[in-house]
Every structure is written in C-alpha cells, then in structure tokens.
Design a protein around this motif. Structure first.
Motif, short mmCIF file in Angstrom:
data_model
loop_
_atom_site.label_atom_id
_atom_site.label_comp_id
_atom_site.label_asym_id
_atom_site.label_seq_id
_atom_site.Cartn_x
_atom_site.Cartn_y
_atom_site.Cartn_z
N CYS A 160 21.16 18.07 2.25
CA CYS A 160 20.25 18.53 1.20
C CYS A 160 19.41 17.36 0.71
CB CYS A 160 21.04 19.13 0.03
SG CYS A 160 21.94 20.65 0.43
N TRP A 161 18.10 17.51 0.87
CA TRP A 161 17.16 16.51 0.38
C TRP A 161 16.45 17.04 -0.85
CZ3 TRP A 161 14.70 15.46 5.85
CH2 TRP A 161 15.52 14.58 6.56
N GLY A 162 15.98 16.15 -1.69
CA GLY A 162 15.24 16.55 -2.89
C GLY A 162 15.18 15.39 -3.86
N GLY A 163 14.41 15.56 -4.92
CA GLY A 163 14.13 14.47 -5.82
C GLY A 163 15.23 14.16 -6.82
N HIS A 164 15.26 12.92 -7.28
CA HIS A 164 16.18 12.52 -8.36
C HIS A 164 15.58 12.87 -9.71
CE1 HIS A 164 13.34 9.24 -8.33
NE2 HIS A 164 13.91 8.65 -9.37
N SER A 165 14.28 13.11 -9.76
CA SER A 165 13.61 13.45 -11.02
C SER A 165 13.03 14.86 -10.90
CB SER A 165 12.50 12.44 -11.32
OG SER A 165 11.81 12.76 -12.50
N ILE A 166 13.83 15.87 -11.25
CA ILE A 166 13.39 17.26 -11.15
C ILE A 166 13.64 17.96 -12.48
CG2 ILE A 166 13.79 17.43 -8.65
CD1 ILE A 166 16.45 18.81 -9.22
N SER A 167 13.03 19.13 -12.64
CA SER A 167 13.17 19.87 -13.89
C SER A 167 14.55 20.51 -13.98
CB SER A 167 12.10 20.96 -13.98
OG SER A 167 12.37 22.00 -13.04
N ARG A 168 14.90 20.93 -15.20
CA ARG A 168 16.19 21.58 -15.41
C ARG A 168 16.29 22.86 -14.60
NH1 ARG A 168 21.39 20.60 -16.49
NH2 ARG A 168 22.41 22.37 -17.48
N GLU A 169 15.22 23.63 -14.55
CA GLU A 169 15.24 24.88 -13.79
C GLU A 169 15.43 24.61 -12.30
OE1 GLU A 169 12.63 29.03 -13.43
OE2 GLU A 169 12.04 27.43 -14.81
N GLU A 170 14.79 23.57 -11.79
CA GLU A 170 14.96 23.23 -10.37
C GLU A 170 16.38 22.75 -10.09
OE1 GLU A 170 10.30 21.91 -9.49
OE2 GLU A 170 11.82 20.40 -10.03
N TYR A 171 16.94 21.98 -11.03
CA TYR A 171 18.30 21.50 -10.85
C TYR A 171 19.30 22.66 -10.80
CZ TYR A 171 22.79 19.33 -11.95
OH TYR A 171 24.11 18.95 -11.92
N LEU A 172 19.16 23.62 -11.72
CA LEU A 172 20.06 24.77 -11.72
C LEU A 172 19.94 25.57 -10.43
CD1 LEU A 172 19.63 25.98 -15.43
CD2 LEU A 172 21.57 24.75 -14.43
N TYR A 173 18.72 25.61 -9.88
CA TYR A 173 18.53 26.33 -8.62
C TYR A 173 19.29 25.64 -7.48
CZ TYR A 173 16.19 28.59 -4.68
OH TYR A 173 15.92 29.29 -3.52
N THR A 174 19.27 24.29 -7.46
CA THR A 174 20.01 23.58 -6.41
C THR A 174 21.50 23.88 -6.51
OG1 THR A 174 20.38 21.51 -7.67
CG2 THR A 174 18.29 21.73 -6.48
N LYS A 175 22.00 24.05 -7.73
CA LYS A 175 23.42 24.40 -7.90
C LYS A 175 23.70 25.79 -7.35
CE LYS A 175 25.47 23.68 -11.79
NZ LYS A 175 25.76 23.66 -13.25
#
Length: 460
Positions: A160-175
């Motif tokens: 899984c690749w992706g940024g260390h600086s993302i929004s809360r909504e994007e973070y919850l989606y990764t979970k």
C-alpha cells in the motif's frame, strides 16, 4: 538497572539485550556500528534508532527528533554471551515503567541488524557487484532474506502506497480498505510511516482479528534518508531498512503481489512512475501485476489529475496497467484478491517463486541510486520522443529529488544552501508537472504541518 532522568522531555538510560533475529554480530560489524569516523556508521545508527524510538511522531522534519533529544546516544557492544545495546538519554515515550516497549525493541534490533548488514555485505569491497542489474537484485534479495522477510508461502502480500500527509477522511478510507483486505487473509506492506502507510495496517488488524489470524505481517520498508521524517508507525511488526530509495522501491515490487495506491504527494507519484516505467517495458508486458488507485469520493479530483498526467506523459499503454476505484473499499479488496489469484497462477505456471518476483525485469536505470543535486535535477531529460519507460525513469528522479528537498536532511541542506532545484523539459510536460505539483501544495500533501516552501522551480 534503568535510571530515569527528569528533564524538559523525559529520557531513560538503560541497556537491553536483543532477542530473536539479532543474536550475534561479528566484531567487525560491531566496530563499524560504533565507529563514528573513517566511514563508520555510528551517526546513521543513532539517527535511525532515534526515529524508531519516537514512533508515532507527528513531525516530518528529519531534524526534529535530533533537536528534541540532542544528548541521545546508542552503543552496540559485543559480549561473550551475545550483544548488549546501551541507550543513553533515550526518549521516555519508548518505555513503560522503565522497560522498553517490546515492539519498539524489535524495531530497534531491526535497525542494528540492517545497518550491520549494509556495513559488511554491501560494503566497498562489493561495489563492483552493485554495478550490474543482477547484482543489485541479488543485494535486495540478500537484505530481505537477512531480515527474515523471504518465506515460502501462498501469495498474499499487498503493498500500500500513499502520502504521510493526508486528510482525516482519506485516512479513514485507508483503514476501511485495510479492513476488507484483512478479512480476506491479505497481509500489508507499506513505507512504514504515518497517514496512508498506517491506515491500511490499522484496518487490517481488525479484519485479521475477526478471522482469528495470528501469524500476520505488517511490513514496513524504509531507507536511511527518510526514516527520520517518517518514523515507523506502531503497527509495523517487520521492519527492513534498505540502503537507498531505489532498492527500497525494488523491494516493494519484488516481494509484493499487488499494489494499492492511496492519495499522496510527490513520494507517491514517484512510486507510481517507478512501477509504471517497469511495467511498460516489453519484457514485462505479459506479467500480471494488479495495480489499483483508490480513495474516498473527495479524492476523485486527485486521481483525475494523476491519471491525466500519466496519459499525457507516458501514453494510454501506461493507463491500461492500472484501474481507478473511487469510494468502494469492498470493490478494491475483491479486485486485489482476484488479481493476486492471477499472480499465483502465473507464478505457478512459470515455476517462479511466490515469495520473490524474480521474473519482472528491472533495468539498471531504475536501480542505480540517484543523487538529487542541483546539477543532476537540471539535467533530467523530460522531453518527448523517448521511450515511455525512459521518460518515466527521469520523471521518477524528478519526484525523488523533490522528496529529498522536502524531507531528507541532505536534500534540505542543499536547498537551504543553493536555493530550489530547477526542473526543465518540453513545455507541455513542464506545464502538466507544474499543475500537478501546485495541486499537491494547495491540497497540503507536501507537509504534515506548517507552511510549505517549494524546494523546486519548474522552468517552462
């Protein structure tokens, strides 16, 4: 016996003894880790150790932990009955009631293990071996095997690749995506930091727990230049430090059975371009390799920008190698599970290993370390008329240089001394690159906190 010292930031001085996976080192290895001169690795050991002991830090400045704990030191000592690691003025956050947290200790042992391996097995006497593509791949395999990540088992590892600086909504989606992957018995490998590197692991822990899976892997793959800016998140249970970004990227591709890309910034763009540049080679056209770009609905414009940039610079053939799924974690997990099934059947038919992708052809241009100096950045060939994989290689280097200028200590020093990097090429490529980078800045994908000062200048 531990001695707790009270200061502005509490610290602990103690000694610990490695258990499992790091039982003994040679005298030569210990000397290299202790020696701070003549090519020794003590300063690098200290920086990497401090990074893992401040796991969960919200800063992406590689100098932050060092400034907070200027008196921290670590010594690796050879004893008749094994190793002893002495910690002086270590961050108290790594301890509970004077005892080091087990997970932190394991990551600390991994740091010592990997730096010792680099010092000896990848030392100057082996420089000639690292001048060939096969030699570099063997070096990647050797480091991964030494870290005990090479295990014969059914394909199930999702990178899984992706940024260390993302929004809360994007973070919850990764979970949510990680949860669906965990329910399907898939393990997770990321760059080991926060944000989109932590979310999939956190979600997968719940999925794995529901399926009562105990032997699960949350692999973090990093490199010395970036670990201080992206310290390992607390869920990582297998850490490996590769010698440089190119070997880190090759490790992802060799051990992963499929890749999911979440929203991110220049580091994520670098990873995408690296993989597409490899997959676009004729030698790899027949290889199944599931690649999914995904995020919540709010991230749709981000992926539209990425998709437009890829089609414009690399062509339709590059876009055909990935699929974009927006706002549907279940669909992502099902597509990845099916894709890994195809990888399994292909590897079985080709009699290739499940645990290491020997068949994929990675050319030397993608393996040789790129030093992002101002001269090297200005000389990148970002012009039409070249093979798509060759353009991808130089675009990857451009993004790698920006990552260095953003979060790597050496790159940050260069920017402070000589000003922003200059990137030039054909006007339409430069316009698309500038628009993409400006969007990253506007969406705050370049830095976790504070105002972002660009380390680059696009010359159109």
């Amino acid at each position: 016996m531990s001695e707790v010292v009270t200061r502005a930031l509490p610290v602990v001085s103690t000694r610990i003894y490695p258990r499992g996976g790091l039982d003994v080192l040679s005298r030569n290895e210990v000397a290299r880790l202790r020696d701070a001169s003549a090519g020794g690795m003590h300063d690098l050991l200290r920086r990497c150790a401090l990074a893992v002991m401040t796991s969960g830090s919200a800063s992406d400045d590689p100098r932050a932990a060092r400034d907070l704990y200027p008196d921290f030191d670590i010594q690796v000592l050879q004893r008749d009955r094994g190793l002893r690691i002495e910690l002086v003025n270590a961050p108290a956050m790594a301890f509970v009631d004077g005892e080091i947290i087990r997970g932190v200790a394991e990551l600390l042992f991994a740091v010592v293990r990997d730096l010792a391996y680099m010092a000896i097995e990848l030392g100057p006497q082996y420089a000639a071996d690292l001048e060939t593509s096969a030699g570099i791949t063997d070096a990647v395999f050797g480091q991964l095997r030494n870290a005990r990540l090479i295990k014969p088992q059914e394909p199930n590892l999702v990178v899984c690749w992706g940024g260390h600086s993302i929004s809360r909504e994007e973070y919850l989606y990764t979970k949510e995506v990680g949860y669906e992957l965990g329910l399907r018995g898939l393990d997770i490998c990321t760059g080991c930091g926060p944000g989109a590197m932590k979310g999939p692991m956190k979600g997968a822990t719940i999925g794995h727990a529901k399926q009562r899976q105990k032997q699960v892997r949350y692999i973090g793959v990093t490199e010395p230049g970036i670990i201080a800016a992206e310290s390992p998140n607390p869920i990582v249970n297998h850490l490996v430090i590769m010698p440089d970004i190119e070997k880190r990227l090759e490790a992802f591709v060799r051990i992963g059975h499929g890749i999911i890309v979440f929203p991110g910034g220049v580091g994520t763009a670098e990873e995408i371009l690296y993989l597409l540049g490899i997959l676009l080679r004729e030698q790899n056209a027949h290889l199944p390799f599931p690649l999914i770009l995904t995020g919540p609905v709010v991230a749709a414009p981000y992926f539209e920008q990425i998709d437009h940039f890829i089609r414009m610079t690399l062509g339709q053939a590059a876009a055909a190698r990935y699929q974009i799924i927006i706002g549907d974690p279940l669909a992502v997990a099902k597509a990845m599970k099916a894709g890994i099934g195809q990888v399994r059947e292909h590897r079985k038919a080709a009699k290739d290993a499940y645990y290491f992708n020997w068949s994929i052809d990675i050319p030397l241009a993608f393996q040789q370390p790129f030093q992002p100096t101002h001269e090297a950045m200005a000389q990148l060939d970002l012009h039409h008329g070249r093979a798509p994989h060759a353009i991808a290689a130089d675009l990857r280097r451009a993004f790698s240089g920006i990552v260095a200028g953003n979060v790597k200590e050496e790159g940050m020093r260069r920017i402070e001394q000589f000003g922003p990097f200059e990137i030039n090429g054909d006007p339409d490529i430069m316009a698309a690159l500038d628009a993409l980078l400006q969007a990253f800045v506007a969406q705050r994908r370049m830095k976790i906190a504070g105002d972002y000062r660009p380390c680059y200048r696009v010359v159109t």
